[in-house]
Design a protein around this motif. Structure first.
Motif, short mmCIF file in Angstrom:
data_model
loop_
_atom_site.label_atom_id
_atom_site.label_comp_id
_atom_site.label_asym_id
_atom_site.label_seq_id
_atom_site.Cartn_x
_atom_site.Cartn_y
_atom_site.Cartn_z
N GLY A 63 6.89 -6.68 -14.78
CA GLY A 63 7.86 -7.68 -15.22
C GLY A 63 8.01 -8.74 -14.14
N ILE A 64 7.89 -10.00 -14.54
CA ILE A 64 7.97 -11.10 -13.57
C ILE A 64 9.17 -11.96 -13.92
N ALA A 65 9.86 -12.40 -12.89
CA ALA A 65 11.04 -13.23 -13.12
C ALA A 65 10.69 -14.47 -13.94
N THR A 106 -2.34 3.23 -4.91
CA THR A 106 -2.15 4.02 -3.70
C THR A 106 -3.39 4.87 -3.53
N ARG A 107 -3.51 5.51 -2.40
CA ARG A 107 -4.67 6.37 -2.19
C ARG A 107 -4.62 7.58 -3.09
N SER A 108 -3.47 7.89 -3.67
CA SER A 108 -3.44 8.99 -4.61
C SER A 108 -3.64 8.49 -6.04
N GLY A 109 -4.01 7.23 -6.19
CA GLY A 109 -4.43 6.75 -7.51
C GLY A 109 -3.32 6.21 -8.39
N LYS A 110 -2.19 5.83 -7.80
CA LYS A 110 -1.09 5.30 -8.61
C LYS A 110 -1.02 3.79 -8.50
N VAL A 111 -0.77 3.14 -9.62
CA VAL A 111 -0.73 1.68 -9.63
C VAL A 111 0.46 1.18 -8.82
N LEU A 112 0.20 0.26 -7.90
CA LEU A 112 1.25 -0.29 -7.04
C LEU A 112 1.91 -1.48 -7.73
N ARG A 113 2.72 -1.21 -8.73
CA ARG A 113 3.31 -2.30 -9.52
C ARG A 113 4.21 -3.20 -8.69
N ARG A 114 4.96 -2.58 -7.75
CA ARG A 114 5.88 -3.40 -6.95
C ARG A 114 5.12 -4.46 -6.16
N ALA A 115 3.90 -4.11 -5.71
CA ALA A 115 3.10 -5.08 -4.94
C ALA A 115 2.57 -6.17 -5.88
N ILE A 116 2.22 -5.78 -7.09
CA ILE A 116 1.72 -6.78 -8.06
C ILE A 116 2.83 -7.77 -8.39
N GLU A 124 5.16 -13.11 -8.00
CA GLU A 124 6.34 -13.95 -7.78
C GLU A 124 6.25 -14.71 -6.46
N GLY A 125 5.09 -14.61 -5.80
CA GLY A 125 4.86 -15.36 -4.57
C GLY A 125 5.65 -14.82 -3.39
N ARG A 126 5.98 -13.52 -3.47
CA ARG A 126 6.73 -12.91 -2.36
C ARG A 126 5.81 -12.05 -1.50
N ALA A 171 -8.00 -5.51 -4.02
CA ALA A 171 -7.55 -5.47 -5.41
C ALA A 171 -6.34 -6.39 -5.60
N LEU A 172 -5.54 -6.50 -4.55
CA LEU A 172 -4.36 -7.36 -4.63
C LEU A 172 -4.78 -8.83 -4.56
N GLU A 173 -5.83 -9.09 -3.81
CA GLU A 173 -6.40 -10.45 -3.76
C GLU A 173 -6.85 -10.89 -5.14
N GLN A 174 -7.51 -9.95 -5.83
CA GLN A 174 -7.99 -10.25 -7.20
C GLN A 174 -6.84 -10.64 -8.11
N ILE A 175 -5.72 -9.91 -7.97
CA ILE A 175 -4.55 -10.20 -8.79
C ILE A 175 -4.10 -11.64 -8.51
N LYS A 176 -4.04 -11.95 -7.21
CA LYS A 176 -3.59 -13.28 -6.80
C LYS A 176 -4.52 -14.34 -7.39
N ASP A 177 -5.83 -14.10 -7.24
CA ASP A 177 -6.82 -15.07 -7.72
C ASP A 177 -6.81 -15.22 -9.24
N SER A 178 -6.39 -14.16 -9.93
CA SER A 178 -6.48 -14.20 -11.40
C SER A 178 -5.33 -14.99 -12.03
N LEU A 179 -4.33 -15.29 -11.20
CA LEU A 179 -3.13 -15.90 -11.79
C LEU A 179 -3.34 -17.37 -12.21
#
Ligand code: ATP
Ligand code: MG
Length: 628
Positions: free
Chosen positions: A529-531, A590-600, A605-607, A620-628
């Motif tokens: 969810g994004i503001a 995470t290294r245990s395979g859980k999606v890091l939604r808070r980081a996404i 939100e540019g935070r 993977a987080l870079e990809q998210i940034k680039d895909s926006l």
């Protein structure tokens, strides 16, 4: 009420008798005088005054009946090795390590940190600590020096046991230099480091500090170290949560309650018996590995398979080939592993003889219905989704075929497990909610045997973190969001942090993810969810495709995005429709395979994404940034 619900009810209403009976599943050197001491809530002490030992229950107890049977089978597709340890061989290895530790002055209550890949020596080390009453703290192999240093400081271990290196998908990661760096960063360094030299990485031992495992083992070959009998509440280990929602918490576990819970769960939840073979694909660095690679199967007299490798090497059939070859009866994996297999040839699911396998258990993240269905049909086996946390040590919600075979529903981890007085509560009022109403999943204390007893070294943080978030009631919050349907089946809808509020409608991320996953092109996805100025929040989806080559150009992307939005529209209504669906090749986990939604969310939100120490692949987080 079905028999699972009847058993659950008995465990809550006739608690002491129920657990006194379950306690007979393990060996007690001296009997307990009280089933539960709950005089200082929310702290619970189970089986007060009884003495037992996890290592004795896992190894010594089976020497007569299963001395020459395999107890531990190590298979590594990383280094192409395979070793079988009978119960007797396991006993010898564990005693040799126990003797090494004694030589270094390790005694009851001391901490030993284990920083190892999936090698048998890691299991020997855990059991050796248990034998001595030393508290182990297993840190997932390959964690960076900073994470490791934090855990060293938290545990102040007398000894650290590590390996020269780990290997994943054929790529060697040297552990020893990571550990050296961590120790230099740490304010509470160990006296000694015992290094298992696998010959994967050339290292220079630190003189006076580092000891060679093989040399010590040769010295102590044939050793027999007496079991230290521990009062039931004595801590067995400290283990950190995955750090998906923030800084990981050091979960402390007891001895007697844990042994009883695991022994009981091996029968009632996993429907097993001594002599069975159990394959759990987790890692010893996680709670699933502690409970169901090491302690659970061994305490129950089963053969446990320790697998070093990925689910797709040499090919996507490797796990099923292990089931065939070792005649596996029970298998335990994670949705993240199965979603990886969805990108592979489905014919691999049919290639091997899986006739010995009774069921596939899955935990760690919501198991979406499309994935559950895909694997259930592919294997032709029951899929048992079970929901729990590092904190609880064993399942909170699960089908329990050892009690009764009750039909499961895809997408639901079925029913509460006996011992867990679990509820769905209104976040604002703390009231119990009725069927189909969404709320926080909470547990009315006492937490059952096997669950965490406190946060290591911080009773105050334990109470404040888990027992103060729901108004008016001192109940344990799981920080997950869920509902119970009108037939009593439970559904976990995501984390309370991830609940999305779109124009006044509250949606769990899982509901939308489930829907996106049902599009045939999608292997896995994350929704956040994004503001949004207008709606408060909007949902944004990130999807990984089974076959990314289908995205030939921007037009193809847009077409697929539209098709996915349409699926969500049809299944959940326009409110849930994501504002955007972006395609990436991997999700931040995470290294245990859980999606890091808070980081996404933060990136969208540019935070600042906050604590990322447990992330598997920062790109993977870079990809998210680039895909926006
Ligand atoms: P942290 O507590 O540090 O933020 P974490 O919660 O991911 O990390 P774990 O204890 O490894 O640490 O994971 C437990 C969580 O995993 C549960 O609270 C839940 O959100 C999720 N989970 C586990 N099993 C299931 C399941 N079967 N269905 C849905 N969610 C699950
Ligand atoms: Mg958690």
């Amino acid at each position: 009420m079905n028999p699972i619900q009847t058993t659950h009810r008995a465990s809550i209403h006739d608690r002491d008798n129920f657990w006194a009976a379950e306690a007979r599943e393990i060996h007690w050197e001296s009997p307990f005088s009280q089933v539960l001491d709950f005089s200082k809530p929310p702290f619970a002490k189970w089986f007060v005054g009884g003495h037992t030992n996890l290592c004795f229950n896992a190894v010594d107890r089976w020497l007569d009946k299963r001395g020459d049977e395999p107890a531990l089978v190590w298979v590594s597709t990383e280094v192409d090795q395979e070793v079988t340890y009978t119960t007797r061989a396991l006993y010898q290895e564990v005693n040799a390590v126990a003797a090494m530790l004694v030589e270094q002055g390790v005694k009851q209550g001391d901490r030993v940190l284990i920083y190892m890949p999936m090698v048998p020596e890691a299991v020997f080390a855990m059991l050796a600590c248990a034998r001595l009453g030393a508290i182990h703290s297993v840190v997932f192999g390959g964690f960076a020096s900073v994470n490791l240093a934090q855990r060293i400081d938290d545990a102040s271990p007398k000894v650290i046991i590590c390996a020269d290196a780990g290997s994943r998908a054929g790529k060697v990661t040297p552990y020893k230099p990571l550990l050296d760096k961590a120790i230099s960063l740490s304010t509470r360094p160990p006296e000694h480091v015992i290094v298992v030299n696998r010959g994967l990485f050339d290292y220079e031992p630190v003189s006076g500090r580092d000891l060679d495992y093989a040399t010590l083992r040769a010295k102590h070959e044939g050793a027999s170290v007496p079991v230290t009998w521990l009062e039931s509440s004595a801590p067995s280990y400290v283990l950190y949560t995955s750090g998906t929602t923030g800084k990981p918490k050091g979960v402390q576990r007891d001895t007697g309650g844990y042994a009883v819970a695991l022994a009981s769960s091996m029968k009632r939840i996993f429907n097993g018996a001594p002599g069975d073979t159990y394959l759990c694909t987790s890692d010893i660095g996680w709670v699933v590995g502690h409970s169901y690679i090491v302690y659970g199967p061994l305490i129950a007299g089963q053969t446990t398979i320790l697998y070093e490798g990925t689910p797709v090497r040499p090919d996507g059939g490797i796990l099923w080939s292990l089931v065939e070859r070792f005649k596996v009866n029970t298998m335990f994996s994670a949705p993240t592993a199965i979603r990886v297999l969805k990108k592979q040839d489905p014919a691999l699911l049919k290639k091997y003889d899986l006739s010995t396998l009774r069921a596939l258990y899955m935990a760690g993240e919501p198991l979406d219905e499309p994935t559950a269905q895909w694997i259930a049909e592919g294997l032709g086996k029951p899929i048992i989704d079970n929901y729990w946390q590092t904190e609880t040590g064993w399942p909170i919600l699960a089908a329990q075929p050892g009690i009764a075979p009750v039909p499961t529903k895809f997408g639901s981890p079925s029913f509460p497990v006996y011992g867990f007085d679990v509820r769905v509560l209104d976040e604002q009022t703390g009231q119990d909610l009725g069927p189909d109403q969404k709320g926080v999943v909470a547990i009315v204390p006492p937490l059952p045997p096997g669950a965490m007893t406190t946060i290591w070294g911080d009773d105050k943080r334990f109470v404040e973190t888990y027992f103060t978030s729901i108004p008016g009631r001192q109940v344990y919050s799981t920080f997950d969001w869920g509902l119970v349907d009108d037939e009593g089946y439970w559904f976990i809808l995501g984390r309370t942090d991830d609940v999305i509020n779109v124009a006044g409608h509250r949606l769990g991320t899982r509901e939308i993810e489930e829907s996106i996953n049902s599009h045939p092109a999608v292997a896995e996805c994350a929704v956040v969810g994004i503001a949004d100025q207008l709606k408060g929040q909007v949902a944004v989806g990130f999807a990984v495709l089974k076959d990314p080559s289908q995205l030939v150009d921007a037009a193809a992307s847009m077409k697929l995005e539209g098709a996915i939005m349409k699926v969500v529209d049809e299944q959940l209504g326009p409110v849930a429709r994501p504002a955007r669906v972006r395609f990436v090749t991997t999700l931040p986990k995470t290294r245990s395979g859980k999606v890091l939604r808070r980081a996404i969310v933060a990136v969208c939100e540019g935070r600042d994404p906050g604590d990322l120490t447990t992330i598997e692949d920062p790109s993977a987080l870079e990809q998210i940034k680039d895909s926006l």
